[in-house]
Enzyme design. Structure first.
Site, mmCIF file in Angstrom:
data_model
loop_
_atom_site.group_PDB
_atom_site.id
_atom_site.type_symbol
_atom_site.label_atom_id
_atom_site.label_comp_id
_atom_site.label_asym_id
_atom_site.label_seq_id
_atom_site.Cartn_x
_atom_site.Cartn_y
_atom_site.Cartn_z
ATOM 1 N N ASP A 10 -79.208 2.232 -34.515
ATOM 2 C CA ASP A 10 -79.165 3.235 -35.579
ATOM 3 C C ASP A 10 -79.682 4.583 -35.058
ATOM 4 O O ASP A 10 -80.817 4.658 -34.569
ATOM 5 C CB ASP A 10 -80.050 2.738 -36.735
ATOM 6 N N CYS A 41 -74.880 7.731 -41.260
ATOM 7 C CA CYS A 41 -74.767 6.275 -41.233
ATOM 8 C C CYS A 41 -73.559 5.636 -41.911
ATOM 9 O O CYS A 41 -72.678 5.121 -41.254
ATOM 10 C CB CYS A 41 -76.056 5.698 -41.802
ATOM 11 N N HIS A 91 -74.074 0.046 -44.065
ATOM 12 C CA HIS A 91 -75.223 0.682 -44.709
ATOM 13 C C HIS A 91 -75.618 -0.235 -45.875
ATOM 14 O O HIS A 91 -74.768 -0.622 -46.662
ATOM 15 C CB HIS A 91 -74.852 2.074 -45.213
ATOM 16 N N HIS A 105 -74.212 7.177 -34.490
ATOM 17 C CA HIS A 105 -73.927 8.600 -34.272
ATOM 18 C C HIS A 105 -75.014 9.169 -33.384
ATOM 19 O O HIS A 105 -75.958 8.464 -33.027
ATOM 20 C CB HIS A 105 -73.847 9.377 -35.590
#
Ligand SMILES: *[C@@H]1O[C@H](CO)[C@@H](O)[C@H](O)[C@H]1NC(C)=O
Ligand SMILES: *[C@@H]1O[C@H](CO)[C@@H](O)[C@H](O)[C@H]1NC(C)=O
Ligand SMILES: *[C@@H]1O[C@H](CO)[C@@H](O)[C@H](O)[C@H]1NC(C)=O
Ligand SMILES: *[C@@H]1O[C@H](CO)[C@@H](O)[C@H](O)[C@H]1NC(C)=O
Ligand SMILES: *[C@@H]1O[C@H](CO)[C@@H](O)[C@H](O)[C@H]1NC(C)=O
Ligand SMILES: *[C@@H]1O[C@H](CO)[C@@H](O)[C@H](O)[C@H]1NC(C)=O
Ligand SMILES: *[C@@H]1O[C@H](CO)[C@@H](O)[C@H](O)[C@H]1NC(C)=O
Length: 501
Positions: free
Chosen positions: A28, A75, A129, A319
């Site tokens: 994450d 996310c 998520h 990301h």
């Protein structure tokens, strides 16, 4: 009946025999700040030597995508896009609240597709998520109970931006990612025999929470980053001529107790005090090394169980992350540092020697790649409106890169980020070509058409990566870039379908 049962058992047995398993690892907020990514092409020259031996080892036997880009740098939109193989304008997921099956369509996800193909599909930690954005981890994707670390809330709710935890505390209150790694090991042990006998292959998805804020990690990780190895970014200012709309104030960071107490402010060209920037950078690197160590534990178990040579392993971070470059923090922008993320795919027997590619690739490409690597039926290309199409792809399989890592697949890769300006919805569409990053911020209709109005622009950005890899100068209004700007604008508006080679 008995005979039919036996025949169908034999068919299933033969069907599954020798099929490759999948270990699907996720981190994450991890930008490609890993040993295996360092090289001439990595934008920042100011970084410590990363301690990421496990991910480097995995990269060493994988197809390493050095230039993979997420479709939206936050996310749920990024994960939903990757997991459905479709872009945000198709999933209609631009935020952390909506659920794609409500607002996009009843799209088949990666784990669901493996489940439909006879796999045991198990998930844990953060894959989708959590909560409303996935109707609690998209139940249809799995055929085993979903696992969340019991201690997740305790550490997630920690009020400081970072915490180096000592062993005593960790024993009392285990860190969530350690619990997730332990659970992954148990699950692998449970599915190993069916996988090895050929009875039932597995798709095991393991989603780690770090290096997301708060940066909570064992204090032993700090040893890899002595304070004198940590430096300030050399561009702690917004790009020259950046339009305001490109900016994000990461108030989630400045609202942390420790930063609030020190009255740290966020804004364009409002730079954090040096020591805070240095501490946050050191903590982020440490949290990456912590995640790396847990990936190592899970990979070791795969080896111990004798499954390594028959298990595809993919790893990605959802990301990038800005660590004070441009004075910017977190993600939620269209800059290179937010959209560029790590991705690697190990396919036993095909990538064992390690294959590095510099070709432009996208996170929507993982779904068709895993399907091809596991020899499942290939996904058809999505029609322009795929609302009613359960299974399709808006990316392409990356398998040609295994045969030849310099196969050009795409002329450009695409990301987007929504904003609100003048009480109007705006969508920042950005495109990375080999040499440039080009972004336009048109007015956006939202539902039901989900269309940009290219006639009403809130900003334009053009960064020349040949001379400015840090994206410090917006050239959109430079007359010397007028011609290239025009052609990039056409290419951006033509979109991803036209950019696939
Ligand atoms: C969604 O699609 C799946 C097949 O992928 C199907 O089993 C399910 O019933 C569908 N759900 C709805 C609400 O249509
Ligand atoms: C570990 O950390 C806790 C919480 O910060 C602290 O109270 C404790 O004294 C520390 N223990 C050791 C052995 O350093
Ligand atoms: C931010 O600082 C840079 C470098 O000093 C300057 O060029 C730029 O115009 C500033 N941006 C704003 C919006 O003040
Ligand atoms: C946030 O960013 C905008 C620019 O988009 C700036 O004008 C504003 O002052 C910032 N707000 C805060 C609270 O820092
Ligand atoms: C995988 O390794 C096991 C032992 O670790 C061996 O028995 C098996 O033949 C190997 N399979 C392949 C496909 O190499
Ligand atoms: C896409 O198709 C669905 C039904 O098939 C329709 O409801 C929707 O309006 C279409 N979307 C667009 C943007 O045309
Ligand atoms: C947004 O509002 C500002 C201030 O009212 C105005 O100057 C600007 O032109 C508006 N932008 C657009 C694209 O309408």
């Amino acid at each position: 009946m008995k005979l039919i049962g036996l025949i169908s058992f034999l068919l299933t047995f033969n069907f599954n025999y020798g099929r490759k398993n999948v270990l699907f690892l996720v981190a994450d907020d991890m930008r490609p700040e890993l040993g295996c990514y360092y090289g001439d092409d990595f934008p920042s020259k100011i970084h410590p030597e990363m301690h990421t031996p496990n991910l480097d080892a995995l990269a060493g036997k994988s197809l390493l995508l050095k230039r993979a880009y997420v479709q939206q740098a936050v996310c749920s939109p990024s994960r939903t896009s990757l997991l459905t193989g479709r872009r945000p304008d198709t999933t209609h997921i631009y935020d952390l609240f909506h659920y794609f099956r409500d607002v996009g369509g009843n799209f088949t996800t990666i784990p669901e597709y493996f489940k439909m193909n006879g796999y045991t599909s198990v998930g844990m930690g953060k894959i989708f998520h959590p909560g409303h954005a996935s109707n609690n981890d998209d139940p249809i994707s799995w055929n085993m109970p979903y696992f969340h670390a019991p201690n997740e809330a305790y550490w997630t709710n920690n009020k400081n931006s970072w915490v180096a935890v000592n062993e005593t505390t960790m024993n009392e209150k285990p860190l969530p990612d350690a619990q997730i790694a332990d659970h992954a090991i148990k699950v692998l042990q449970n599915v190993a025999s069916d996988a090895k006998s050929g009875k039932k292959p597995f798709f095991v998805a393991v989603g780690f929470h770090k290096p997301h804020l708060p940066f909570v990690f064992p204090d032993t990780m700090l040893q890899y980053y002595p304070t004198d190895s940590i430096h300030l970014p050399d561009n702690e200012y917004a790009p020259v001529n950046m339009p305001d709309v490109a900016w994000n104030n990461c108030t989630g960071l400045t609202s942390k107790r420790d930063l609030k107490q020190k009255k740290v402010e966020m804004g364009i060209n409002v730079t954090f005090p040096n020591q805070i920037t240095l501490d946050l950078r050191r903590a982020y690197y440490s949290a990456i090394s912590w995640t790396d160590s847990l990936v190592g534990k899970v990979m070791d178990e795969l080896d111990n169980l004798g499954l390594s040579n028959n298990t595809i392993v993919s790893f990605w971070g959802d990301h990038g992350w800005q660590l004070g470059e441009h004075g910017e923090w977190c993600k939620q922008t269209n800059f290179e540092l937010a959209t560029h993320a790590p991705m690697m795919i190990h396919i036993p027997g095909m990538t064992d020697g390690g294959i590095v590619t510099e070709q432009l690739t996208e996170f929507v490409d993982l779904f068709p790649t895993l399907a091809e690597a596991a020899e499942l039926s290939p996904l058809p290309l999505c029609p322009v409106n795929s609302t009613k199409v359960g299974l399709c792809r808006e990316g392409i399989s990356l398998m040609p890169l295994i045969k030849n890592p310099s196969t050009p697949l795409k002329e450009a890769v695409f990301s987007q980020y929504p904003r609100s300006r003048n009480r109007t919805s705006v969508m920042g569409y950005t495109m990375r070509t080999d040499k440039y990053r080009y972004t336009e911020w048109p007015k956006f209709s939202g539902a039901p058409a989900y269309e940009p109005d290219w006639n009403i622009l809130f900003g334009i950005e053009l960064y020349d990566h040949q001379t400015d890899p840090e994206e410090n100068y917006n050239r959109a209004m430079d007359s010397s870039y007028a011609t290239i700007r025009q052609s990039l604008s056409q290419q951006l508006r033509a979109g991803w379908r036209k950019a696939t080679l």
